[in-house]
Design a protein around this motif. Structure first.
Motif, PDB file in Angstrom:
ATOM      1  N   VAL C 224     -16.193   4.450  -5.311  1.00 52.65           N
ATOM      2  CA  VAL C 224     -14.742   4.505  -5.465  1.00 52.65           C
ATOM      3  C   VAL C 224     -14.223   3.075  -5.417  1.00 52.65           C
ATOM      4  O   VAL C 224     -14.779   2.223  -4.733  1.00 52.65           O
ATOM      5  N   ASN C 225     -13.163   2.837  -6.164  1.00 48.82           N
ATOM      6  CA  ASN C 225     -12.613   1.479  -6.233  1.00 48.82           C
ATOM      7  C   ASN C 225     -12.015   1.035  -4.912  1.00 48.82           C
ATOM      8  O   ASN C 225     -12.038  -0.138  -4.564  1.00 48.82           O
ATOM      9  N   ALA C 226     -11.435   1.990  -4.185  1.00 47.14           N
ATOM     10  CA  ALA C 226     -10.828   1.650  -2.899  1.00 47.14           C
ATOM     11  C   ALA C 226     -11.039   2.815  -1.953  1.00 47.14           C
ATOM     12  O   ALA C 226     -10.993   3.974  -2.357  1.00 47.14           O
ATOM     13  N   THR C 228      -9.233   4.430   0.479  1.00 51.82           N
ATOM     14  CA  THR C 228      -7.872   4.440   0.994  1.00 51.82           C
ATOM     15  C   THR C 228      -7.651   5.659   1.878  1.00 51.82           C
ATOM     16  O   THR C 228      -7.288   5.541   3.044  1.00 51.82           O
ATOM     17  N   PHE C 265     -16.584  -3.283   0.528  1.00 53.45           N
ATOM     18  CA  PHE C 265     -16.173  -4.680   0.570  1.00 53.45           C
ATOM     19  C   PHE C 265     -14.889  -4.766   1.382  1.00 53.45           C
ATOM     20  O   PHE C 265     -13.909  -4.103   1.066  1.00 53.45           O
ATOM     21  N   ASP C 267     -11.783  -6.516   2.150  1.00 57.33           N
ATOM     22  CA  ASP C 267     -10.960  -7.519   1.467  1.00 57.33           C
ATOM     23  C   ASP C 267     -10.552  -8.665   2.356  1.00 57.33           C
ATOM     24  O   ASP C 267     -10.511  -9.816   1.938  1.00 57.33           O
ATOM     25  N   SER C 270     -13.566 -10.807   2.971  1.00 57.57           N
ATOM     26  CA  SER C 270     -14.421 -11.061   1.822  1.00 57.57           C
ATOM     27  C   SER C 270     -15.873 -10.843   2.204  1.00 57.57           C
ATOM     28  O   SER C 270     -16.754 -11.617   1.895  1.00 57.57           O
ATOM     29  N   ASN C 301       8.053   9.925   1.396  1.00 58.04           N
ATOM     30  CA  ASN C 301       7.881   8.578   0.859  1.00 58.04           C
ATOM     31  C   ASN C 301       6.518   7.985   1.152  1.00 58.04           C
ATOM     32  O   ASN C 301       6.213   6.893   0.718  1.00 58.04           O
ATOM     33  N   MET C 302       5.734   8.672   1.921  1.00 56.93           N
ATOM     34  CA  MET C 302       4.486   8.086   2.352  1.00 56.93           C
ATOM     35  C   MET C 302       3.447   9.197   2.520  1.00 56.93           C
ATOM     36  O   MET C 302       3.794  10.344   2.761  1.00 56.93           O
ATOM     37  N   THR C 303       2.194   8.855   2.395  1.00 53.80           N
ATOM     38  CA  THR C 303       1.133   9.825   2.589  1.00 53.80           C
ATOM     39  C   THR C 303       0.529   9.590   3.976  1.00 53.80           C
ATOM     40  O   THR C 303       0.324   8.446   4.374  1.00 53.80           O
TER      41      THR C 303
ATOM     42  N   THR D  17     -10.325   6.227  -7.683  1.00 51.94           N
ATOM     43  CA  THR D  17      -9.347   5.240  -7.224  1.00 51.94           C
ATOM     44  C   THR D  17      -9.217   5.237  -5.712  1.00 51.94           C
ATOM     45  O   THR D  17      -8.630   4.333  -5.144  1.00 51.94           O
ATOM     46  N   ALA D  37      -1.799  -0.122   0.294  1.00 45.98           N
ATOM     47  CA  ALA D  37      -1.694   1.306   0.045  1.00 45.98           C
ATOM     48  C   ALA D  37      -0.576   1.887   0.901  1.00 45.98           C
ATOM     49  O   ALA D  37      -0.421   1.528   2.069  1.00 45.98           O
ATOM     50  N   ASN D  38       0.189   2.797   0.311  1.00 45.55           N
ATOM     51  CA  ASN D  38       1.357   3.368   0.971  1.00 45.55           C
ATOM     52  C   ASN D  38       0.959   4.592   1.788  1.00 45.55           C
ATOM     53  O   ASN D  38       1.331   5.710   1.484  1.00 45.55           O
ATOM     54  N   PHE D 161      -3.896 -16.587  -3.533  1.00 44.35           N
ATOM     55  CA  PHE D 161      -2.813 -17.480  -3.969  1.00 44.35           C
ATOM     56  C   PHE D 161      -2.486 -17.282  -5.446  1.00 44.35           C
ATOM     57  O   PHE D 161      -2.547 -18.210  -6.255  1.00 44.35           O
ATOM     58  N   LYS D 163       0.378 -15.641  -8.172  1.00 44.26           N
ATOM     59  CA  LYS D 163       1.724 -15.103  -8.389  1.00 44.26           C
ATOM     60  C   LYS D 163       1.696 -14.206  -9.622  1.00 44.26           C
ATOM     61  O   LYS D 163       1.059 -14.540 -10.616  1.00 44.26           O
ATOM     62  N   LYS D 197      -8.338  -5.538 -13.406  1.00 45.11           N
ATOM     63  CA  LYS D 197      -8.342  -4.120 -13.769  1.00 45.11           C
ATOM     64  C   LYS D 197      -6.917  -3.613 -13.717  1.00 45.11           C
ATOM     65  O   LYS D 197      -6.192  -3.887 -12.773  1.00 45.11           O
ATOM     66  N   PHE D 261      -5.373  -4.956 -10.166  1.00 40.39           N
ATOM     67  CA  PHE D 261      -6.366  -5.400  -9.199  1.00 40.39           C
ATOM     68  C   PHE D 261      -7.041  -6.637  -9.771  1.00 40.39           C
ATOM     69  O   PHE D 261      -7.504  -6.628 -10.901  1.00 40.39           O
ATOM     70  N   LYS D 263      -9.811  -9.909  -8.955  1.00 47.27           N
ATOM     71  CA  LYS D 263     -10.897 -10.402  -8.120  1.00 47.27           C
ATOM     72  C   LYS D 263     -11.309 -11.754  -8.692  1.00 47.27           C
ATOM     73  O   LYS D 263     -11.451 -11.894  -9.897  1.00 47.27           O
ATOM     74  N   VAL D 273     -12.151 -13.622  -3.565  1.00 45.08           N
ATOM     75  CA  VAL D 273     -10.799 -13.297  -3.123  1.00 45.08           C
ATOM     76  C   VAL D 273     -10.239 -12.197  -4.012  1.00 45.08           C
ATOM     77  O   VAL D 273     -10.594 -12.087  -5.179  1.00 45.08           O
ATOM     78  N   VAL D 274      -9.404 -11.375  -3.440  1.00 47.16           N
ATOM     79  CA  VAL D 274      -8.837 -10.271  -4.209  1.00 47.16           C
ATOM     80  C   VAL D 274      -7.324 -10.292  -4.082  1.00 47.16           C
ATOM     81  O   VAL D 274      -6.774 -10.842  -3.143  1.00 47.16           O
ATOM     82  N   ARG D 276      -3.775  -7.698  -5.224  1.00 44.00           N
ATOM     83  CA  ARG D 276      -3.328  -6.435  -5.788  1.00 44.00           C
ATOM     84  C   ARG D 276      -1.849  -6.494  -6.106  1.00 44.00           C
ATOM     85  O   ARG D 276      -1.103  -7.214  -5.446  1.00 44.00           O
TER      86      ARG D 276
END
Lengths: 318, 318, 318, 318
Positions: C224-226, C228, C265, C267, C270, C301-303, D17, D37-38, D161, D163, D197, D261, D263, D273-274, D276
């Protein structure tokens, strides 16, 4: 610039170099000789633009020490002023008589507190002075914590320790010619899984517009298991090479640039290290071959790599 | 050296070992027994040749401590001379009477300042002495910051902690024979995703010239998910093996060398660790098989790996 | 153990698990419940067997502190004995009168020197005592350098912070059945690029010999990519699954073990982090399905991920 | 929500995902604007839920300093109470007369011990006070060891770093249209091997149930060798794009979200470094094209990247 038509039409184009395509808005060479990209940034605040940590890792050793020394003096001046303003009568054990001497002694008390050396001949007595000294000792320890981290980061920073030959050569190679350049590890580190990439960067004319174009240059060997002796990067000038058909004059007249990128694994730190270089066409010697740079030692038990010969070449008929 | 013709002509040749091909200028074995490349470097200045940081990580523990102790004594001697030259009357609280005693006391004051222990029985009074003491306390803290970084780097250095069998064997294997060698992790670390490579290095005669040649040796299993028990590296001597057709005498007479390279992932530090080894043909036992080195414990609840048996073998008919 | 014949003959066998094949010499389960391999090592010296650095990183926080405290007391006792034997008359400022009190005061002087706090009420005066104090201050700073490194290594140690469901289930899945187990990240870390592997470990009878056999278990989704929310690992029991044809009774009677390996991984650092788990067949619930463990919060609004429900399941007809 | 039928049926669906599929129990947007992630977590104890180390790395600089200052004051208060309760007559050199003053002086003695500044005007005399001071000096050094580690971890934390442009655009592209967004490195770091991605997240209706669905969005260029100038991520809206057939109104009305995303490899630290980001459909400008953001400098020797123009666009007819 009609000679741009000389570029081999069969050569593959690279679109992922991270440099812009629009030559009309692009200025100067792509990479500086030290391997850094030749760009500057605007439209962003000074402090946002720099990572102070990256900057402190990049200054040379002497400047690094001077910055720390300057910070040390400045902090102690600030605290000396504070102690002096509160009143030196709150510093027990002072022996100074004149005002300048008193300030100086406050300065030295500050240094003794900041470094936590705390001899104690002078010591804080009043509430305010004692409190500020307690705070200063904390900031001192935190400052030296930062210095410890910076110093560790500086000397554990992954570095490739690679030397490149000052020139590249166009040499005879298996019946055709090849562009060759040479590199060698020069320190007591162990580099494995080394991988090299060569890219040709040119400003060309396409449909009447000037464009930056990048061409990957295939290598005879892109990877070596260990970077033990010297490594000669060999780009055979085959029919699919972007350099195919270039004469000695073309190398003299065209503003091309050969970008070198090297990646290796430093065994000791388990780190990937990278190194970059750049050769303009002026730094390419047409019709030359590198001389060997390693030989047996006298006892015939060891191989000797002579780094002084890294750029040594002889003439060679193509 | 006619026996070089014995090399299996079907064996693949490896050209990316990082060692040179030109045997006439190459001296000695490729890898030393400790896995380091058998080369030295010249043509470069002493200080440029060594990375002091890599060097300090490679010296053994006792030498490391002695270097630090020597640095400590030397720095304090230098500062003691400075304090003594300025005049010990600027050090309040001295009790020494003779000149040698005064120098000694200046030395101890220096040590107390450098380590920031600062008892304060002796303390600086004049401007110059106070200023130098403030500077020395700074250098002391920075020196210990370097020592902290070095020490952390030393013991967090990624290390494989792998033992190799002292000999390799030529053993019966699925109807043919195979070259086998054995390795095992010996510390309380957890190694996963281990990957091994074997390479045969030989000096051969090709078209009348002596050349170093390297041959990759295929393994029955190149990767294991976890390096938990011992791992026997098995190179089956098939028709495409560079060892195909070698007799017991060939192993005795030929100057071959088998290079082992191991890479694994240390779970605890999330580091890749590497290990290298080398077996000359003299270290290969022809007609032997390794004895098992693990067994159940008495309670039948745990498996016991006996590292003392790593090199144990029995004779085996091929 | 005739039921070993039940193993699906079409299932692939895994030969690179790092565990031995020879079941007759293998004892106990493969992985302990905490994910560590169930083996011990002999034939090697005590100090060679352990990496003190890895060990200090693995002890819990309280023991770590007690070891440091013990070391601190021990070092100060040793130096107190030395100062006492040299003679406390060389420690200026002592106020103790009886011998035990004198030893105690020497002990406290030692602590003040080792930590470089150096109040200075007691201070060394003779040559020998001063020299030893200077040496002790050095060892003190080096010891705290080691402690700093250890502490940094401890809390920056890559850790996965993953919880596993206490049980696995055999659940209905797209017309067939599947073995499922569930895991979830439980801390405020960000894990990406997560990858899971399931392996079935069994002791089976082959040609009359008992052998350990390992079977890779295919997952519906291996990456899975993340990471979460929670992640349910799903092994569909297709015709090529090693579990194909197993009844509820088989799970009760057979001594199988399902090994889980997770890699992700982190984040923030790293770093690659890994996690291991193990389910014996007794920990598999036949005919069950996991209950959902996330829901909207009230404001929509949130999970919300409810980690208390990680092992919650309901019965399900297969 | 009939417009969900608008989703291109040919678009690939992404199932890895890490977000849940069940929209009826899922609340709010997927990623917050800052890339986190929310979600929130329950069913787990407060201290188990947070990694204090990760938390201390995430608080901003000021709060970090205040937490350390608060800890420093709290520890000294605790020890001041202890010294006061034991009796200040065991602290030699006190000059305070009233009880509050005595407590204050005990507090300052505590601070001088904890920081190991140890002036020595006040010094412990009795057994109990001396012992506690020795213990406090140890805890002081260990605390500053932790602070050193935290500070190093904070500023060596891998950070991208990068933007992002504030808006994404739907722009003309090679005869069709494309979704484009722009990013640029803004500090003096060197990022190589960058990889991006894009994923489209939507809540759709399938067989009468609301489900979260994720669609990978192909990029014209997924990797660049170096992130030197700005990088425009281009998703061509081909027939297989999930956005195929969307009108300007669809972007206004549908609650879609584009997840970014990135990387890259930071050369200086040899770290991955990543980064999002997230764009809701409201942040997509339909019919626009980005303006160039780099140009030559006046001397024509260098390229200037103007970060102030990162989000600059002009209208463009589709």
């Amino acid at each position: 610039m009609a000679f741009f038509k000389k570029i081999n039409q069969k050569a593959r184009v690279s679109s992922n170099t991270g440099f812009g395509d629009n030559a009309s808005s692009y200025g100067g060479r792509f990479l500086n000789k030290d391997g850094k990209a030749n760009i500057s940034k605007t439209g962003i605040g000074f402090f946002e633009k720099y990572s102070w940590f990256h900057s402190m890792l990049n200054v040379n050793g002497l400047n690094f020490f001077l910055i720390i020394l300057g910070f040390y003096v400045a902090v102690n001046l600030v605290f000396a002023v504070i102690y002096y303003l509160i009143g030196v009568e709150h510093l027990a054990g002072m022996i100074a008589k004149t005002e300048p001497e008193k300030f100086l002694e406050a300065f030295f008390f500050s240094a003794q507190t900041f470094t936590t050396v705390g001899y104690g001949r002078i010591s804080p007595s009043g509430f305010l002075t004692s409190g500020i000294a307690a705070f200063q000792a904390l900031t001192g320890l935190l400052s030296f914590a930062v210095a410890t981290g910076l110093m560790y980061a500086r000397f554990s920073k992954p570095t490739a320790f690679i030397k490149y030959s000052q020139i590249a050569v166009i040499a005879p190679y298996k019946g055709i010619t090849a562009l060759m350049l040479r590199l060698a590890p020069y320190k007591n580190t162990t580099l494995t899984d080394a991988e090299a990439k060569l890219t040709l960067g040119l400003t060309i004319e396409e449909n009447g517009k000037h464009l930056n174009r990048f061409f990957p240059m295939d290598l005879e060997l892109e990877k070596v298991n260990a970077l033990t002796l010297n490594w000669t990067l060999v780009h055979p000038i085959t029919e699919s090479s972007p350099l195919y058909g270039f004469s000695k004059e073309d190398f003299h007249n065209m503003p091309g640039e050969i970008l070198v990128f090297l990646k290796a694994f430093d065994d000791m730190f388990s780190n990937t290290v990278v190194s970059r270089g750049s050769y303009t066409f002026r730094e390419v010697v047409y019709g030359a071959a590198f001389n060997p740079m390693y030989h047996r030692d006298e006892s015939n038990n060891m191989t000797v790599l002579d780094l002084g010969k890294l750029s040594d070449y002889r003439e060679a008929t193509l």
